[in-house]
Design a protein around this motif. Sequence first.
Motif, PDB file in Angstrom:
ATOM      1  N   SER A  55       0.845  -1.190   0.000  1.00  0.00           N
ATOM      2  CA  SER A  55       0.000   0.000   0.000  1.00  0.00           C
ATOM      3  C   SER A  55       0.877   1.235   0.000  1.00  0.00           C
ATOM      4  CB  SER A  55      -0.889  -0.015   1.244  1.00  0.00           C
ATOM      5  OG  SER A  55      -1.739   1.102   1.256  1.00  0.00           O
ATOM      6  N   ILE A  56       0.572   2.164  -0.905  1.00  0.00           N
ATOM      7  CA  ILE A  56       1.311   3.417  -0.947  1.00  0.00           C
ATOM      8  C   ILE A  56       0.329   4.577  -0.803  1.00  0.00           C
ATOM      9  CG2 ILE A  56       3.232   2.505  -2.291  1.00  0.00           C
ATOM     10  CD1 ILE A  56       2.056   3.794  -4.759  1.00  0.00           C
ATOM     11  N   VAL A  57       0.830   5.664  -0.255  1.00  0.00           N
ATOM     12  CA  VAL A  57       0.043   6.893  -0.145  1.00  0.00           C
ATOM     13  C   VAL A  57       0.750   7.972  -0.947  1.00  0.00           C
ATOM     14  CG1 VAL A  57      -0.936   6.322   2.111  1.00  0.00           C
ATOM     15  CG2 VAL A  57       1.188   7.627   1.989  1.00  0.00           C
ATOM     16  N   SER A  58      -0.027   8.934  -1.408  1.00  0.00           N
ATOM     17  CA  SER A  58       0.547   9.979  -2.253  1.00  0.00           C
ATOM     18  C   SER A  58      -0.148  11.305  -2.014  1.00  0.00           C
ATOM     19  CB  SER A  58       0.397   9.589  -3.726  1.00  0.00           C
ATOM     20  OG  SER A  58       0.821  10.648  -4.563  1.00  0.00           O
ATOM     21  N   LEU A  93      -2.100  -1.196  -3.627  1.00  0.00           N
ATOM     22  CA  LEU A  93      -3.154  -0.333  -3.105  1.00  0.00           C
ATOM     23  C   LEU A  93      -2.622   1.096  -3.065  1.00  0.00           C
ATOM     24  CD1 LEU A  93      -4.304  -2.561  -0.106  1.00  0.00           C
ATOM     25  CD2 LEU A  93      -5.070  -2.628  -2.492  1.00  0.00           C
ATOM     26  N   LEU A  94      -3.490   2.048  -3.370  1.00  0.00           N
ATOM     27  CA  LEU A  94      -3.095   3.450  -3.446  1.00  0.00           C
ATOM     28  C   LEU A  94      -4.159   4.311  -2.790  1.00  0.00           C
ATOM     29  CD1 LEU A  94      -1.433   5.851  -4.686  1.00  0.00           C
ATOM     30  CD2 LEU A  94      -2.805   5.522  -6.774  1.00  0.00           C
ATOM     31  N   SER A  95      -3.730   5.289  -2.013  1.00  0.00           N
ATOM     32  CA  SER A  95      -4.667   6.254  -1.440  1.00  0.00           C
ATOM     33  C   SER A  95      -3.981   7.608  -1.296  1.00  0.00           C
ATOM     34  CB  SER A  95      -5.199   5.779  -0.084  1.00  0.00           C
ATOM     35  OG  SER A  95      -4.153   5.650   0.853  1.00  0.00           O
ATOM     36  N   SER A  96      -4.787   8.631  -1.209  1.00  0.00           N
ATOM     37  CA  SER A  96      -4.265   9.982  -1.006  1.00  0.00           C
ATOM     38  C   SER A  96      -3.840  10.165   0.442  1.00  0.00           C
ATOM     39  CB  SER A  96      -5.334  11.021  -1.351  1.00  0.00           C
ATOM     40  OG  SER A  96      -5.643  10.990  -2.722  1.00  0.00           O
ATOM     41  N   THR A  97      -2.805  10.954   0.642  1.00  0.00           N
ATOM     42  CA  THR A  97      -2.349  11.285   1.982  1.00  0.00           C
ATOM     43  C   THR A  97      -3.525  11.849   2.781  1.00  0.00           C
ATOM     44  OG1 THR A  97      -0.198  11.846   1.055  1.00  0.00           O
ATOM     45  CG2 THR A  97      -0.653  12.638   3.283  1.00  0.00           C
ATOM     46  N   PRO A 120       0.710   4.974   8.960  1.00  0.00           N
ATOM     47  CA  PRO A 120       1.974   5.664   9.216  1.00  0.00           C
ATOM     48  C   PRO A 120       2.782   5.876   7.939  1.00  0.00           C
ATOM     49  CG  PRO A 120       2.177   3.357   9.782  1.00  0.00           C
ATOM     50  CD  PRO A 120       0.733   3.579   9.382  1.00  0.00           C
ATOM     51  N   CYS A 121       2.312   5.344   6.812  1.00  0.00           N
ATOM     52  CA  CYS A 121       3.029   5.470   5.539  1.00  0.00           C
ATOM     53  C   CYS A 121       3.083   6.927   5.094  1.00  0.00           C
ATOM     54  CB  CYS A 121       2.350   4.638   4.460  1.00  0.00           C
ATOM     55  SG  CYS A 121       2.297   2.885   4.836  1.00  0.00           S
ATOM     56  N   ARG A 122       4.185   7.278   4.453  1.00  0.00           N
ATOM     57  CA  ARG A 122       4.366   8.630   3.937  1.00  0.00           C
ATOM     58  C   ARG A 122       4.738   8.561   2.460  1.00  0.00           C
ATOM     59  NH1 ARG A 122       1.455   9.538   7.159  1.00  0.00           N
ATOM     60  NH2 ARG A 122       1.831  10.195   9.258  1.00  0.00           N
ATOM     61  N   PRO A 123       4.336   9.544   1.672  1.00  0.00           N
ATOM     62  CA  PRO A 123       4.656   9.553   0.247  1.00  0.00           C
ATOM     63  C   PRO A 123       6.163   9.443  -0.008  1.00  0.00           C
ATOM     64  CG  PRO A 123       3.053  11.255   0.737  1.00  0.00           C
ATOM     65  CD  PRO A 123       3.535  10.713   2.061  1.00  0.00           C
ATOM     66  N   GLY A 124       6.503   8.682  -1.026  1.00  0.00           N
ATOM     67  CA  GLY A 124       7.891   8.598  -1.460  1.00  0.00           C
ATOM     68  C   GLY A 124       8.788   7.711  -0.637  1.00  0.00           C
ATOM     69  N   THR A 125       8.231   6.873   0.232  1.00  0.00           N
ATOM     70  CA  THR A 125       9.063   6.058   1.117  1.00  0.00           C
ATOM     71  C   THR A 125       8.975   4.563   0.821  1.00  0.00           C
ATOM     72  OG1 THR A 125       7.324   5.897   2.799  1.00  0.00           O
ATOM     73  CG2 THR A 125       8.883   7.737   2.994  1.00  0.00           C
ATOM     74  N   SER A 126       8.317   4.170  -0.263  1.00  0.00           N
ATOM     75  CA  SER A 126       8.147   2.755  -0.580  1.00  0.00           C
ATOM     76  C   SER A 126       9.137   2.292  -1.635  1.00  0.00           C
ATOM     77  CB  SER A 126       6.726   2.491  -1.099  1.00  0.00           C
ATOM     78  OG  SER A 126       5.773   2.763  -0.104  1.00  0.00           O
ATOM     79  N   SER A 127       9.444   1.004  -1.581  1.00  0.00           N
ATOM     80  CA  SER A 127      10.249   0.349  -2.597  1.00  0.00           C
ATOM     81  C   SER A 127       9.522  -0.939  -2.955  1.00  0.00           C
ATOM     82  CB  SER A 127      11.647   0.046  -2.062  1.00  0.00           C
ATOM     83  OG  SER A 127      12.406  -0.611  -3.048  1.00  0.00           O
ATOM     84  N   ASP A 177       8.794   6.873  -9.072  1.00  0.00           N
ATOM     85  CA  ASP A 177       7.551   7.510  -9.502  1.00  0.00           C
ATOM     86  C   ASP A 177       7.591   8.997  -9.127  1.00  0.00           C
ATOM     87  OD1 ASP A 177       6.706   7.816  -6.798  1.00  0.00           O
ATOM     88  OD2 ASP A 177       5.509   5.994  -6.839  1.00  0.00           O
ATOM     89  N   PRO A 178       6.569   9.755  -9.479  1.00  0.00           N
ATOM     90  CA  PRO A 178       6.589  11.197  -9.183  1.00  0.00           C
ATOM     91  C   PRO A 178       6.744  11.541  -7.692  1.00  0.00           C
ATOM     92  CG  PRO A 178       4.944  10.752 -10.849  1.00  0.00           C
ATOM     93  CD  PRO A 178       5.439   9.410 -10.355  1.00  0.00           C
ATOM     94  N   ASP A 179       6.369  10.626  -6.789  1.00  0.00           N
ATOM     95  CA  ASP A 179       6.545  10.870  -5.351  1.00  0.00           C
ATOM     96  C   ASP A 179       7.935  10.491  -4.857  1.00  0.00           C
ATOM     97  OD1 ASP A 179       4.072  11.949  -4.760  1.00  0.00           O
ATOM     98  OD2 ASP A 179       3.205  10.079  -4.028  1.00  0.00           O
ATOM     99  N   GLY A 180       8.672   9.678  -5.639  1.00  0.00           N
ATOM    100  CA  GLY A 180       9.988   9.212  -5.221  1.00  0.00           C
ATOM    101  C   GLY A 180      10.022   7.768  -4.769  1.00  0.00           C
ATOM    102  N   ASN A 181       8.888   7.054  -4.814  1.00  0.00           N
ATOM    103  CA  ASN A 181       8.895   5.621  -4.514  1.00  0.00           C
ATOM    104  C   ASN A 181       9.719   4.906  -5.573  1.00  0.00           C
ATOM    105  OD1 ASN A 181       6.847   5.576  -2.301  1.00  0.00           O
ATOM    106  ND2 ASN A 181       5.535   6.353  -3.935  1.00  0.00           N
TER     107      ASN A 181
END
Length: 135
Positions: free
Chosen positions: A18-21, A64-68, A74-81, A122-126
């Motif tokens: 799951s990533i947030v953006s 999975l994707l959701s808006s911040t 606790p996930c933050r944009p741009g911190t996933s690999s 990606d555009p967020d840095g993931n």
Amino acid sequence: MNVTVRVSGVVQRSVWPSIVSDDAHAIREWLIALGFAEDLLIPGDDENTIHHCQMDWPEGGRVLLSSTGERLTPCRPGTSSLHVVTATPDAVMARARVLKATVVHELVDQTDYLSREFTVSDPDGNHWTFATFAG
């Protein structure tokens, strides 16, 4: 608000990262351009946000994707690999180049394990690694 929910009915039996953006719509479009398909989209509190989106990889797996701020996490944009298995990394890399994705690691044939792979952000840095290596 009256919301229509569409589900493909395809069951993915795997781990679903799951990533947030801060701009989930941009990430959604970026993933579609790379080859992911949207399975489910639940709009957020306003037209610029996504509460929950399920993006399927055609060779199996789901992200999975959701808006911040839309979901408690606790996930933050741009911190996933993320590691995406594909039989066609060259084709995915070509689509990434069309998107002008930032290349983190160029397309390479690994010698210590059998994999052809590359990593882009990606555009967020993931970081997204697309590889033939499936474990």
